[in-house]
Design an enzyme around this catalytic site. Structure first.
Site, mmCIF file in Angstrom:
data_model
loop_
_atom_site.group_PDB
_atom_site.id
_atom_site.type_symbol
_atom_site.label_atom_id
_atom_site.label_comp_id
_atom_site.label_asym_id
_atom_site.label_seq_id
_atom_site.Cartn_x
_atom_site.Cartn_y
_atom_site.Cartn_z
ATOM 1 N N LYS A 127 -12.265 9.732 -9.732
ATOM 2 C CA LYS A 127 -11.276 9.105 -10.520
ATOM 3 C C LYS A 127 -11.190 7.787 -10.278
ATOM 4 C CE LYS A 127 -6.937 8.900 -10.636
ATOM 5 N NZ LYS A 127 -6.742 7.554 -11.377
ATOM 6 N N GLU A 130 -7.788 6.397 3.288
ATOM 7 C CA GLU A 130 -7.827 4.900 3.525
ATOM 8 C C GLU A 130 -6.565 4.412 2.855
ATOM 9 O OE1 GLU A 130 -8.285 1.415 3.551
ATOM 10 O OE2 GLU A 130 -10.187 1.458 2.402
ATOM 11 N N CYS A 143 -6.597 -3.993 1.268
ATOM 12 C CA CYS A 143 -5.798 -3.363 2.152
ATOM 13 C C CYS A 143 -5.842 -3.790 3.760
ATOM 14 C CB CYS A 143 -6.319 -2.106 2.129
ATOM 15 S SG CYS A 143 -8.114 -1.828 2.234
ATOM 16 N N GLU A 196 3.690 -3.829 3.306
ATOM 17 C CA GLU A 196 2.462 -4.240 2.612
ATOM 18 C C GLU A 196 2.959 -4.702 1.201
ATOM 19 O OE1 GLU A 196 -0.293 -1.301 0.867
ATOM 20 O OE2 GLU A 196 -1.876 -2.267 1.908
HETATM 21 P P1 NAI Z 1 -1.568 4.325 -5.841
HETATM 22 O O1 NAI Z 1 -1.713 4.847 -4.425
HETATM 23 O O2 NAI Z 1 -0.693 5.135 -6.783
HETATM 24 O O3 NAI Z 1 -3.100 4.250 -6.726
HETATM 25 C C1 NAI Z 1 -4.497 4.641 -6.129
HETATM 26 C C2 NAI Z 1 -5.058 5.674 -6.889
HETATM 27 O O4 NAI Z 1 -4.454 7.007 -6.726
HETATM 28 C C3 NAI Z 1 -5.157 5.611 -8.392
HETATM 29 O O5 NAI Z 1 -6.301 6.052 -8.679
HETATM 30 C C4 NAI Z 1 -4.006 6.302 -8.790
HETATM 31 O O6 NAI Z 1 -4.134 6.700 -10.339
HETATM 32 C C5 NAI Z 1 -3.950 7.604 -7.823
HETATM 33 N N1 NAI Z 1 -2.892 8.367 -7.658
HETATM 34 C C6 NAI Z 1 -1.491 7.886 -7.916
HETATM 35 N N2 NAI Z 1 -0.663 8.806 -7.756
HETATM 36 C C7 NAI Z 1 -1.438 10.122 -7.369
HETATM 37 C C8 NAI Z 1 -1.293 11.273 -6.960
HETATM 38 N N3 NAI Z 1 0.357 11.908 -6.920
HETATM 39 N N4 NAI Z 1 -2.114 12.280 -6.564
HETATM 40 C C9 NAI Z 1 -3.506 11.628 -6.419
HETATM 41 N N5 NAI Z 1 -3.611 10.483 -7.033
HETATM 42 C C10 NAI Z 1 -2.831 9.734 -7.657
HETATM 43 O O7 NAI Z 1 -1.301 2.778 -5.852
HETATM 44 P P2 NAI Z 1 -0.461 1.707 -6.936
HETATM 45 O O8 NAI Z 1 0.736 2.398 -7.233
HETATM 46 O O9 NAI Z 1 -1.589 1.444 -8.024
HETATM 47 O O10 NAI Z 1 -0.098 0.576 -5.893
HETATM 48 C C11 NAI Z 1 0.846 0.569 -5.017
HETATM 49 C C12 NAI Z 1 0.817 0.003 -3.729
HETATM 50 O O11 NAI Z 1 -0.078 0.622 -3.167
HETATM 51 C C13 NAI Z 1 0.234 -1.531 -3.810
HETATM 52 O O12 NAI Z 1 1.293 -2.186 -3.936
HETATM 53 C C14 NAI Z 1 -0.550 -1.324 -2.531
HETATM 54 O O13 NAI Z 1 0.693 -1.702 -1.604
HETATM 55 C C15 NAI Z 1 -0.931 -0.068 -1.959
HETATM 56 N N6 NAI Z 1 -2.288 0.048 -2.392
HETATM 57 C C16 NAI Z 1 -3.163 0.293 -1.397
HETATM 58 C C17 NAI Z 1 -4.553 0.028 -1.670
HETATM 59 C C18 NAI Z 1 -5.534 0.303 -0.626
HETATM 60 O O14 NAI Z 1 -6.731 -0.283 -0.800
HETATM 61 N N7 NAI Z 1 -5.087 0.672 0.666
HETATM 62 C C19 NAI Z 1 -5.193 0.286 -2.992
HETATM 63 C C20 NAI Z 1 -3.928 0.409 -4.081
HETATM 64 C C21 NAI Z 1 -2.652 -0.006 -3.696
#
Ligand code: NAI
Ligand code: MG
Length: 487
Positions: A190, A264, A298, A395
């Site tokens: 996804k 990650e 990240c 972050e």
């Molecule tokens: P997120 O963690 O919500 O999104 C990442 C992925 O997880 C997306 O595909 C989303 O649809 C999915 N997701 C969301 N809730 C889920 C759940 N309960 N169960 C399974 N999958 C789920 O990140 P978001 O809200 O887009 O960004 C928020 C913050 O997260 C950012 O400001 C940043 O600090 C951090 N982030 C870190 C990343 C990294 O590469 N370590 C990547 C994206 C965001």
């Protein structure tokens, strides 16, 4: 110290990449069992271009029923031809996918930039070539798993559920899919809801490569769709890249199950400049570490530690360099900093900038005309930042750098490790011995010496502490998709 001069008064002529050869549909369904499958609830959402706010395409919103269909298809493929195929044959498919990515690299780079907002230069030079490299690298392992893990029996896990974020949409899809296929697993992936298009184009490419139906399934949707994958009873492994908050949720939901898990998550990397560092290169490394991809990284070097006696020089040079950064149209080949991925993320970044000022930080942003529409954030640096300040702790995931100083190496080790995260770090020094003294003591999965943000499929990548666990890339990354037993 020379006085700060104003920004250089030269400009580049616009050099926009043409999107004429991009072939995007108005609407995308899920890719399940090798077929484009409409969402069971007939519901779609929109993916927009964050640089213009314009709609690009409609994308299926995945329900648990859709996830069920995708997992069934993946299980059938695993039990069927894919599970029985030799590593040598599997490798051929991976090579084919890698070569097709290279052939269509330009189109993929443009779509990545349109859908996510990153500068075309990065999509073209980093994201897409590295994704092809991941397929090439893993293709090489497919028939050599016995050599990769001598004296051990290797067996695939089965069906992998993979959830990826919006900062490197295509590259993350490659990081997830390539090792899973090389080791004989099948996949339900996804992509993130703001950047689903390159994963859907990858589904097209995978169909062109003739991969057996159901080996790779792409289901689109937001968090609820992700949760349906995490909680599905017939998935053997979850691989997640995203926020620490969601990572923790996933870990909790899997606590009572046998599913394997790799996470990650976030980071708050220290980039450390010692007083004997090559300052000009270090300044370039700072810029690359935090302003690259709008800081949507990240492992971004979001905390800068400068040894006190070179602080004035580093800051003077850094600000001059920031003055020359070009913020704007991501499709322009001269652009250094593109669009912030979503309105929500822009608000988050703005909230942190306000908090940094409130905490007593001294802010610097170059002056620069920003496009009227779209989500933009100027490169930002804060000095006079306390260790306890929110911008030194949390972050931000934007182009915002928090600078602190230090006098001694033990002091900077303590400060750098004083964070719940531990994904990456950078050290700049003229002396190898000083580099290694620091790299040994930093609690980070990757430590770069005299460089920053370098990635290679052969090198394992992953974090300490709240940055997650498990490794992707290299032998460690392969092991994460295998059952290994001493024979
Ligand atoms: P997120 O963690 O919500 O999104 C990442 C992925 O997880 C997306 O595909 C989303 O649809 C999915 N997701 C969301 N809730 C889920 C759940 N309960 N169960 C399974 N999958 C789920 O990140 P978001 O809200 O887009 O960004 C928020 C913050 O997260 C950012 O400001 C940043 O600090 C951090 N982030 C870190 C990343 C990294 O590469 N370590 C990547 C994206 C965001
Ligand atoms: Mg988008």
């Amino acid at each position: 110290m020379p006085k700060k001069k104003s920004a250089p008064d030269w400009n580049y002529a616009p050099a926009p990449e043409s999107s004429s050869q991009v072939n995007l549909a108005k609407r995308y369904d899920h890719f399940i069992g090798g077929k484009w499958t409409p969402p069971s609830n007939q519901s779609y959402f929109t993916s927009t271009n964050p640089a213009t706010g314009k709609k690009i395409a409609e994308v299926a919103d995945g329900s648990p029923t859709d996830v069920e269909a995708a997992v069934k298809a993946a299980r059938a493929a695993y039990k069927g031809s894919w599970g029985k195929m030799s590593g040598r044959e599997r490798g051929k498919y991976l090579y084919r996918i890698a070569r097709l990515i290279q052939e269509r690299a330009r189109e993929f780079a443009i779509i990545e930039t349109l859908d996510g907002g990153k500068p075309i230069r990065e999509a073209r030079d980093i994201d897409i070539p590295l994704a092809a490299n991941h397929f090439f690298y893993h293709a090489g392992w497919a028939d050599k798993l016995d050599y990769a893990f001598p004296n051990q029996k290797t067996a695939p896990l089965g069906v992998a559920g993979q959830i990826i974020p919006w900062n490197f949409p295509f590259l993350m899809a490659a990081w997830k899919i390539a090792p899973a296929l090389a080791t004989g697993n099948t996949v339900v992936l996804k992509p993130a809801e703001t950047t689903p298009l390159t994963a859907l184009k990858l589904a097209e490419l995978i169909a062109d490569a003739g991969l057996p139906d159901g080996v790779v399934n792409i289901v689109t949707g937001a968090g609820e769709t992700g949760a349906a994958i995490v909680n599905h009873g017939d998935i053997d492994k979850i691989a997640f890249t995203g926020s620490t908050a969601v990572g923790k949720l996933i870990q909790k939901s899997l606590a009572h199950t046998e599913k394997r898990l790799t996470l990650e998550l976030g980071g708050k990397a220290a980039n450390i400049i010692l007083d004997d560092a090559p300052i000009d290169q270090a300044v370039e490394g700072i810029v690359n570490g935090i302003y690259f991809n709008q800081g949507h990284v990240c492992c971004a070097g979001s905390r800068l530690f400068v040894q006190e006696n070179v602080f004035d020089e580093v800051m003077w040079k850094l600000k001059r360099r920031m003055d020359s950064l070009i913020v704007g149209d991501p499709l322009d080949k001269n652009t250094d900093i593109g669009a912030i991925n979503s309105k929500a993320q822009l608000k988050t970044i703005q909230r942190y900038i306000k908090a940094g000022i409130k905490d007593g930080g001294e802010i610097y942003q170059p002056s620069c005309d920003l496009p009227a529409k779209g989500n933009w954030c100027l490169p930002t640096v804060f000095t006079n930042v306390a260790q306890s300040s929110i911008i030194a702790q949390e972050e931000i995931f934007g182009p915002v750098l928090a600078v602190q100083t230090f006098r001694t190496v033990p002091e900077v080790i303590e400060k750098a490790n004083n964070t719940p995260y531990g994904l990456s770090a950078g050290v700049w020094s003229d002396k190898g011995a000083r580099l290694f003294q620091l790299t040994k003591s930093l609690q980070a999965g990757v430590v770069w010496g005299n460089t920053f943000n370098q990635f290679d499929p052969t090198s394992p990548f992953g974090g300490f502490k709240e940055s997650g666990y498990g490794r992707e890339g290299g032998l460690h990354g392969l092991a994460a998709y295998l059952n290994l037993e001493f024979s």
